[in-house]
Motif scaffolding. Structure first.
Motif, mmCIF file in Angstrom:
data_model
loop_
_atom_site.group_PDB
_atom_site.id
_atom_site.type_symbol
_atom_site.label_atom_id
_atom_site.label_comp_id
_atom_site.label_asym_id
_atom_site.label_seq_id
_atom_site.Cartn_x
_atom_site.Cartn_y
_atom_site.Cartn_z
ATOM 1 N N GLY A 28 17.089 84.881 -2.624
ATOM 2 C CA GLY A 28 16.263 84.144 -3.796
ATOM 3 C C GLY A 28 15.284 85.080 -4.086
ATOM 4 O O GLY A 28 14.672 85.057 -5.294
ATOM 5 N N LEU A 29 14.562 85.924 -3.552
ATOM 6 C CA LEU A 29 13.665 86.852 -3.591
ATOM 7 C C LEU A 29 13.968 87.745 -4.903
ATOM 8 O O LEU A 29 13.474 87.838 -5.918
ATOM 9 N N VAL A 30 15.140 88.176 -4.640
ATOM 10 C CA VAL A 30 15.622 89.257 -5.704
ATOM 11 C C VAL A 30 16.131 88.498 -7.086
ATOM 12 O O VAL A 30 15.778 89.048 -7.939
ATOM 13 N N LYS A 31 16.554 87.421 -6.764
ATOM 14 C CA LYS A 31 17.033 86.541 -7.944
ATOM 15 C C LYS A 31 15.663 86.144 -8.804
ATOM 16 O O LYS A 31 15.907 86.087 -9.915
ATOM 17 N N SER A 32 14.860 85.888 -7.870
ATOM 18 C CA SER A 32 13.593 85.500 -8.779
ATOM 19 C C SER A 32 12.701 86.620 -9.360
ATOM 20 O O SER A 32 12.404 86.392 -10.428
ATOM 21 N N ARG A 33 12.978 87.771 -8.789
ATOM 22 C CA ARG A 33 12.368 89.118 -9.570
ATOM 23 C C ARG A 33 13.187 89.234 -10.809
ATOM 24 O O ARG A 33 12.749 89.879 -11.407
ATOM 25 N N LEU A 34 14.681 89.163 -10.705
ATOM 26 C CA LEU A 34 15.309 89.080 -11.935
ATOM 27 C C LEU A 34 14.885 88.124 -13.067
ATOM 28 O O LEU A 34 15.150 88.547 -14.204
ATOM 29 N N GLY A 35 14.434 87.059 -12.734
ATOM 30 C CA GLY A 35 14.027 85.957 -13.633
ATOM 31 C C GLY A 35 15.301 85.186 -14.083
ATOM 32 O O GLY A 35 16.486 84.978 -13.633
ATOM 33 N N ALA A 36 15.094 84.754 -15.300
ATOM 34 C CA ALA A 36 16.097 83.693 -16.100
ATOM 35 C C ALA A 36 16.323 84.274 -17.099
ATOM 36 O O ALA A 36 16.900 83.634 -18.172
ATOM 37 N N ARG A 37 16.910 85.769 -17.138
ATOM 38 C CA ARG A 37 17.481 86.263 -18.167
ATOM 39 C C ARG A 37 18.814 86.056 -18.825
ATOM 40 O O ARG A 37 19.246 86.180 -19.724
ATOM 41 N N TYR A 38 19.464 85.653 -17.608
ATOM 42 C CA TYR A 38 21.002 85.385 -17.762
ATOM 43 C C TYR A 38 21.244 84.133 -17.247
ATOM 44 O O TYR A 38 20.555 83.485 -16.063
ATOM 45 N N PRO A 39 22.278 83.430 -17.505
ATOM 46 C CA PRO A 39 22.585 81.825 -17.030
ATOM 47 C C PRO A 39 23.108 82.010 -15.320
ATOM 48 O O PRO A 39 23.487 83.076 -14.982
ATOM 49 N N ALA A 40 22.937 81.045 -14.841
ATOM 50 C CA ALA A 40 23.676 81.054 -13.382
ATOM 51 C C ALA A 40 24.856 81.327 -13.442
ATOM 52 O O ALA A 40 25.445 82.224 -12.416
ATOM 53 N N LEU A 41 25.656 81.002 -14.281
ATOM 54 C CA LEU A 41 27.201 81.282 -14.151
ATOM 55 C C LEU A 41 27.509 82.880 -14.692
ATOM 56 O O LEU A 41 28.162 83.432 -13.865
ATOM 57 N N VAL A 42 26.624 83.322 -15.298
ATOM 58 C CA VAL A 42 26.773 84.767 -15.716
ATOM 59 C C VAL A 42 26.280 85.773 -14.307
ATOM 60 O O VAL A 42 27.144 86.368 -13.813
ATOM 61 N N THR A 43 25.381 85.288 -13.638
ATOM 62 C CA THR A 43 24.631 85.925 -12.558
ATOM 63 C C THR A 43 25.696 85.885 -11.404
ATOM 64 O O THR A 43 25.892 86.870 -10.653
ATOM 65 N N LEU A 44 26.137 84.585 -11.302
ATOM 66 C CA LEU A 44 27.117 84.732 -10.209
ATOM 67 C C LEU A 44 28.350 85.438 -10.103
ATOM 68 O O LEU A 44 28.717 85.988 -9.445
ATOM 69 N N ALA A 45 28.875 85.337 -11.617
ATOM 70 C CA ALA A 45 30.215 86.251 -11.937
ATOM 71 C C ALA A 45 29.801 87.839 -11.679
ATOM 72 O O ALA A 45 30.779 88.378 -10.989
ATOM 73 N N ALA A 46 28.489 88.073 -12.082
ATOM 74 C CA ALA A 46 28.109 89.534 -11.975
ATOM 75 C C ALA A 46 28.214 89.915 -10.545
ATOM 76 O O ALA A 46 28.510 90.786 -10.077
ATOM 77 N N GLU A 47 27.275 88.914 -9.712
ATOM 78 C CA GLU A 47 27.169 89.296 -8.133
ATOM 79 C C GLU A 47 28.551 89.519 -7.275
ATOM 80 O O GLU A 47 28.829 90.492 -6.864
ATOM 81 N N THR A 48 29.504 88.623 -7.831
ATOM 82 C CA THR A 48 30.855 88.607 -7.009
ATOM 83 C C THR A 48 31.722 89.909 -7.722
ATOM 84 O O THR A 48 32.165 90.470 -6.876
ATOM 85 N N THR A 49 31.334 90.146 -8.866
ATOM 86 C CA THR A 49 31.992 91.469 -9.218
ATOM 87 C C THR A 49 31.411 92.512 -8.570
ATOM 88 O O THR A 49 32.404 93.483 -8.008
ATOM 89 N N MET A 50 30.121 92.620 -8.256
ATOM 90 C CA MET A 50 29.759 93.861 -7.678
ATOM 91 C C MET A 50 30.145 93.930 -6.253
ATOM 92 O O MET A 50 30.329 95.173 -5.642
#
Length: 312
Positions: free
Chosen positions: A176-198
């Protein structure tokens, strides 16, 4: 003398709030019932379950992005070096969290998972103080102190440090801390897809190692088992999307209180259905944690109304 009529409640706002509460309860109810799903996946082990969860989550997210025309924004994430680093760390943290949770659910330790998610808000507060230098209100300090005492009680009187619970709480807290530092620059679906890609390469390595040792059950246990494994992507993504919809419609304090639906559900499953042991020492530890939760709820009720998260 003319009366000035005060405007009534905004019907659109009330509708959004009701929808947000429904989405929030839906998300946390699914998370609370996840142990049932993992039990149904036997004889698959935790490593296979998590690997398949990562792979099928990515497939499901990419399909949703294609339908919602979000693939271009998804690809744009990989040109943002800061976002790539943050989402890589977030991916590793959430994969670790999934693994710990799956181990708990498949080895008769659902109570430890429940305890971890009761402790999680206290960990979030602790990280806020240590990392973000936030100032706490008196009830938050009291809740944090009671939570620390609860862990000590379990460690001393129950005879073991609740490492699994602490691992779950801290992995999700740092996530949660890492995601909060990233902010709301990208929608949740985009960040979830990117996380799982990594973390997909890690999942592929796990599948290869398991396959080399005959540890893959995906296609060896019949069509029912195969369908259950394939549904891991939906089981992972749907509650996260429901949570995103709730967070965009509700104050943060309301979302924070709804989150206790998940560990309450896990606790009920563990005691009523799985019949996990609850000796007096464990009751004492849980009782102290619940006292800390009550203090946090009281603090949320008394605190100034928190703003809603930006709509995505």
């Amino acid at each position: 003398m003319t009366d000035t009529l005060s405007p009534g409640p905004d019907p659109d706002h009330q509708s959004r709030v009701r929808a947000g509460v429904g989405y929030g309860f839906g998300a946390y109810a699914i998370w609370g019932l996840l142990p049932l799903y993992f039990v149904l996946l036997a004889p698959a082990g935790p490593y296979e379950i998590v690997a398949m969860r990562i792979l099928f989550s990515l497939v499901f997210c990419l399909l949703l992005l294609a339908v919602t025309r979000g693939l271009r924004q998804f690809l744009r994430v990989f040109r943002d070096g800061q976002a790539v680093l943050a989402l890589s760390v977030a991916g590793v943290l959430i994969a670790g969290n999934w693994l710990l949770y799956t181990v708990a659910a498949t080895t008769g330790r659902t109570l430890e998972a429940s305890l971890g998610y009761f402790i999680n808000p206290l960990v979030a507060i602790l990280l806020g103080v240590l990392v973000l230098h936030e100032k706490l209100r008196p009830l938050q300090w009291a809740a944090l102190g009671v939570g620390i005492v609860a862990v000590l009680v379990m460690s001393v009187f129950y005879g073991a440090v609740p490492w699994l619970s602490l691992g779950l709480a801290f992995s999700f807290g740092f996530y949660g801390l890492v995601k909060s530092r990233l902010g709301a620059r990208y929608p949740a679906l985009v960040t979830l897809a990117a996380e799982t890609t990594m973390i997909t390469p890690l999942a592929l390595v796990a599948v290869a190692l398991l396959g080399a040792h005959g540890g893959i059950t995906l296609v060896s246990e019949g069509p029912g088992h195969l369908l259950l494994m394939l549904s891991a992507g939906v089981i992972t993504a749907v509650p996260l999307l429901l949570f995103g919809a709730a967070a965009s419609r509700l104050p943060l304090s309301t979302v924070g209180m709804i989150q206790y639906v998940a560990p309450i559900g896990q606790f009920i499953l563990a005691t009523a259905l799985f019949h996990e042991a609850m000796p007096p020492e464990r009751w004492a530890g849980f009782g102290l944690v619940w006292c800390a939760v009550v203090l946090l709820v009281l603090d949320a009720v008394r605190a100034p109304r928190a703003p809603r998260l930006p709509r995505r």
